[in-house]
Design a protein around this motif. Structure first.
Motif, short mmCIF file in Angstrom:
data_model
loop_
_atom_site.label_atom_id
_atom_site.label_comp_id
_atom_site.label_asym_id
_atom_site.label_seq_id
_atom_site.Cartn_x
_atom_site.Cartn_y
_atom_site.Cartn_z
N ARG A 1 0.83 -1.20 0.00
CA ARG A 1 0.00 0.00 0.00
C ARG A 1 0.87 1.26 0.00
N ARG A 2 1.96 1.19 0.76
CA ARG A 2 2.87 2.34 0.81
C ARG A 2 3.48 2.56 -0.58
N PHE A 3 3.85 1.47 -1.23
CA PHE A 3 4.47 1.54 -2.56
C PHE A 3 3.50 2.18 -3.58
N GLN A 4 2.26 1.73 -3.57
CA GLN A 4 1.31 2.27 -4.56
C GLN A 4 1.12 3.77 -4.37
N HIS A 5 1.29 4.22 -3.14
CA HIS A 5 1.13 5.65 -2.86
C HIS A 5 2.38 6.44 -3.24
N GLU A 6 3.55 5.85 -2.98
CA GLU A 6 4.78 6.64 -3.09
C GLU A 6 5.46 6.57 -4.46
N VAL A 7 5.17 5.55 -5.23
CA VAL A 7 5.95 5.37 -6.45
C VAL A 7 5.45 6.30 -7.56
N GLN A 8 6.40 6.86 -8.30
CA GLN A 8 6.08 7.86 -9.34
C GLN A 8 5.98 7.17 -10.70
N VAL A 9 5.04 6.30 -10.85
CA VAL A 9 4.88 5.49 -12.06
C VAL A 9 3.38 5.37 -12.35
N GLY A 10 3.03 5.29 -13.64
CA GLY A 10 1.62 5.32 -14.01
C GLY A 10 0.86 4.03 -13.79
N MET A 11 1.53 2.87 -13.85
CA MET A 11 0.82 1.59 -13.68
C MET A 11 1.60 0.72 -12.71
N VAL A 12 0.95 0.28 -11.66
CA VAL A 12 1.64 -0.36 -10.54
C VAL A 12 1.07 -1.76 -10.32
N GLY A 13 1.97 -2.73 -10.15
CA GLY A 13 1.54 -4.08 -9.82
C GLY A 13 1.94 -4.43 -8.40
N ILE A 14 1.05 -5.09 -7.69
CA ILE A 14 1.40 -5.61 -6.36
C ILE A 14 1.32 -7.12 -6.49
N ASN A 15 2.48 -7.75 -6.51
CA ASN A 15 2.62 -9.18 -6.82
C ASN A 15 2.06 -9.53 -8.20
N VAL A 16 2.01 -8.54 -9.07
CA VAL A 16 1.59 -8.71 -10.47
C VAL A 16 2.68 -8.04 -11.31
N PRO A 17 3.40 -8.80 -12.14
CA PRO A 17 4.58 -8.20 -12.77
C PRO A 17 4.27 -7.28 -13.95
N ILE A 18 3.18 -7.57 -14.69
CA ILE A 18 2.87 -6.74 -15.87
C ILE A 18 1.48 -6.15 -15.66
N PRO A 19 1.39 -5.04 -14.93
CA PRO A 19 0.08 -4.54 -14.52
C PRO A 19 -0.60 -3.71 -15.62
N VAL A 20 -0.92 -4.37 -16.74
CA VAL A 20 -1.65 -3.69 -17.82
C VAL A 20 -3.12 -3.63 -17.41
N PRO A 21 -3.68 -2.44 -17.25
CA PRO A 21 -5.07 -2.37 -16.77
C PRO A 21 -6.04 -3.00 -17.77
N VAL A 22 -7.13 -3.52 -17.26
CA VAL A 22 -8.18 -4.05 -18.14
C VAL A 22 -8.82 -2.89 -18.92
N ALA A 23 -9.61 -3.26 -19.94
CA ALA A 23 -10.06 -2.28 -20.94
C ALA A 23 -10.90 -1.15 -20.36
N TYR A 24 -11.52 -1.36 -19.20
CA TYR A 24 -12.37 -0.30 -18.64
C TYR A 24 -11.63 0.58 -17.64
N HIS A 25 -10.31 0.39 -17.53
CA HIS A 25 -9.44 1.36 -16.86
C HIS A 25 -8.44 1.81 -17.91
N SER A 26 -8.01 3.05 -17.90
CA SER A 26 -7.13 3.53 -18.96
C SER A 26 -5.69 3.10 -18.75
N PHE A 27 -4.93 3.02 -19.87
CA PHE A 27 -3.54 2.57 -19.87
C PHE A 27 -2.62 3.74 -20.18
N GLY A 28 -1.62 3.95 -19.34
CA GLY A 28 -0.64 4.98 -19.70
C GLY A 28 0.35 5.20 -18.58
#
Ligand code: NAD
Length: 499
Positions: free
Chosen positions: A425-452
């Motif tokens: 939870r701390r990581f998702q808040h602090e990291v300066q990156v557009g797409m974040v995975g937590i125990n998920v290595p390629i966090p490509v959002p599903v089609a109803y969330h935007s990708f970038g």
């Protein structure tokens, strides 16, 4: 296919040779052979495609949502039933293995399915009686002709991030796919034709910089959606926006995986190998750097190395795990980082050169490669290598790892591996990156969330697909209406106040 076959453009619902006589070879990267030539459009050819789109646009814009959705639905059904044909095209021209090609199409299909909801997604808002007898409402209307310029690494999925939504919203598309693996674009355009899409709504123009430049400045092109490397993305953003266009330009990446000491190291090693070497590392969301918080590095490297030994490299049609790289020149460039790593003081744990392959020796092969003790000053760390190369950096703490990620030039994707929910939870808040995975290595959002991504991974403020795409591919119009009522007559030169 023989080497005399030439892939045409697709303009106004038909194959078109155009005026330009320039062509480029398209290779089968698993054999190194030239499979066909692709036409490289002149500015005049781009003009022909834009004119076809411009002429077709008004009727498509005015077609009822119900009829547009019928075409989209037909397209979805055709694509779903014939996706294996498309997967074979992807493997033959890109080199990715069949299962990966199918996965790419599945992720594109998700966006087609999302676009099926366009009548709901593009609904406006209505406020009744904002002043006595006055209503305000918003409409979303298509832009007109929209340009899409896509990279080689996802010849089906990346165009599908944009065109289903653009078309469902009532726009007309000119797609300029990568000249390295161009056939998927024609296949998809022909399928849309079969689905009943009117001629001129989905055009494909093949080409290089000349075609791209013509699209960027064409006065009848309203928007540009670009995906590719960072220097080109920046150029596209600056050029097209200075010509008054709406632009979204997604660029390159260097994605980090932060591994905390409490992580499940078997799960982490599986994820690192899948995300590092899938599609031969030619993914903008590939993991290329592992930040191993000590004392995990030695054990993690042992587990990753063991898994790397089991990977089958070869022709993607033969049930292998990892295919070739896209061109000989790109393979050589990626391989050159192995010498650079040594010069910069890293340890080459696994050297992918000379790997044993299940395929022809003339293919563009490079085996999975692993570096340890990589310095953040080295080119291996700083460059986007875009190949099957994983670098390990050993860090002392979560904070040190986070600081490296946040100092990076790119901000596309990242992942943390840990069993500590608080750390995630701390990581998702602090990291300066557009797409974040937590125990998920390629966090490509599903089609109803935007990708970038953030920073140099994206120029412009609109992400791909999902809710961002609805506003990108439409213009909002606000209407204030009052139906005649004698009580509202009279002269008042003041700015209207609501009563
Ligand atoms: P690229 O930048 O070389 O090419 C992308 C597109 O731009 C192609 O259609 C190409 O014909 C065109 N192009 C190339 N040079 C040009 C120039 N000088 N002027 C105008 N147009 C030009 O990228 P690529 O090698 O095809 O794809 C790999 C890159 O794409 C990597 O950097 C990868 O990270 C990036 N990528 C990013 C994302 C993302 O979502 N951020 C997704 C996929 C790929």
């Amino acid at each position: 296919m023989n080497d005399t076959a030439v892939l045409n453009h697709w303009i106004n619902g038909a194959s078109a040779a155009g005026d330009s006589t320039r062509t480029a070879p398209v290779y089968n990267p698993a054999t190194g052979a030239v499979a066909k030539q692709v036409r490289l459009a002149s500015a005049a050819d781009v003009g022909t495609a834009v004119a076809a789109a411009h002429a077709a646009f008004p009727a498509w814009r005015d077609t009822s949502q119900a009829k547009r959705q019928t075409v989209m639905y037909n397209f979805r059904e055709l694509l779903n039933s014939r996706k294996n044909e498309l997967a074979d095209i992807l493997t033959a021209e890109h080199g990715k293995v069949t299962s990966d090609a199918r996965g790419e199409i599945a992720r594109g299909l998700e966006v087609v399915e999302f676009a099926l909801g366009m009548p709901h997604l593009s609904k406006g808002e209505f406020s009744e009686n904002v002043s006595t007898g006055v209503d305000v409402y918003t409409l979303r209307q298509p832009l007109g002709v929209v340009g899409i310029i896509s990279p080689f690494n996802f010849p089906a999925m990346v165009p599908m991030w944009f065109y289903p939504i653009a078309i469902a919203a009532g726009n007309a598309v000119v797609l300029k796919p990568s000249e390295k693996d161009p056939s998927a674009a024609n296949w998809m355009a022909e399928l849309f034709h079969e689905a009943g899409l009117p001629d001129g709504i989905f055009n494909v123009v093949h080409g290089d910089k000349e075609a791209v430049d013509a699209l960027l400045v064409h006065p009848d092109v309203e928007s540009i959606s670009f995906v590719g490397s960072t220097p080109i993305a920046k150029y596209i953003y600056e050029t097209a926006s200075s010509h008054g266009k709406r632009v979204q330009a997604l660029g390159g990446a260097k994605n980090h995986m932060l591994v905390l000491p409490d992580a499940d190291l078997d799960l982490t090693a599986d994820a690192a190998v899948n995300a590092g070497f899938g599609s031969a590392g030619e993914r903008c969301m590939a993991i290329s750097v592992i930040l191993a918080v000590e004392p995990v590095a030695d054990e993690l490297i042992a587990k990753i190395t063991e898994r790397m030994k089991g990977l089958k490299i070869g022709d993607g049609m033969r049930g292998t795990d990892m295919g070739p790289l896209i061109t000989e020149a790109h393979r050589d460039k990626v391989a050159s980082y192995i010498d650079l790593a040594t010069e910069d003081g890293a340890d080459v744990v696994v050297d992918g050169r000379g790997v044993e392959v299940d395929g022809e020796a003339s293919g563009f092969w490079l085996g999975p490669t692993l570096f340890d003790r990589v310095s953040t000053d080295s080119k291996v760390y700083q460059d986007e290598i875009f190949g099957p190369v994983l670098s390990i950096i050993r860090v002392a703490s979560y904070e040190e790892g986070l600081e490296i990620i946040n100092r990076g030039r790119y901000g596309n994707g990242t992942a943390i591996f840990t069993n500590d929910g608080g750390a995630g939870r701390r990581f998702q808040h602090e990291v300066q990156v557009g797409m974040v995975g937590i125990n998920v290595p390629i966090p490509v959002p599903v089609a109803y969330h935007s990708f970038g991504g953030w920073k140099d991974s994206s120029f412009g403020d609109a992400k791909a697909y999902g809710p961002n795409a609805i506003s990108f591919f439409t213009r909002e119009k606000a209407v204030t209406s009052r139906w005649l009522d004698p009580s509202h007559g009279g002269i008042n030169l003041g700015f209207p106040e609501n009563h």
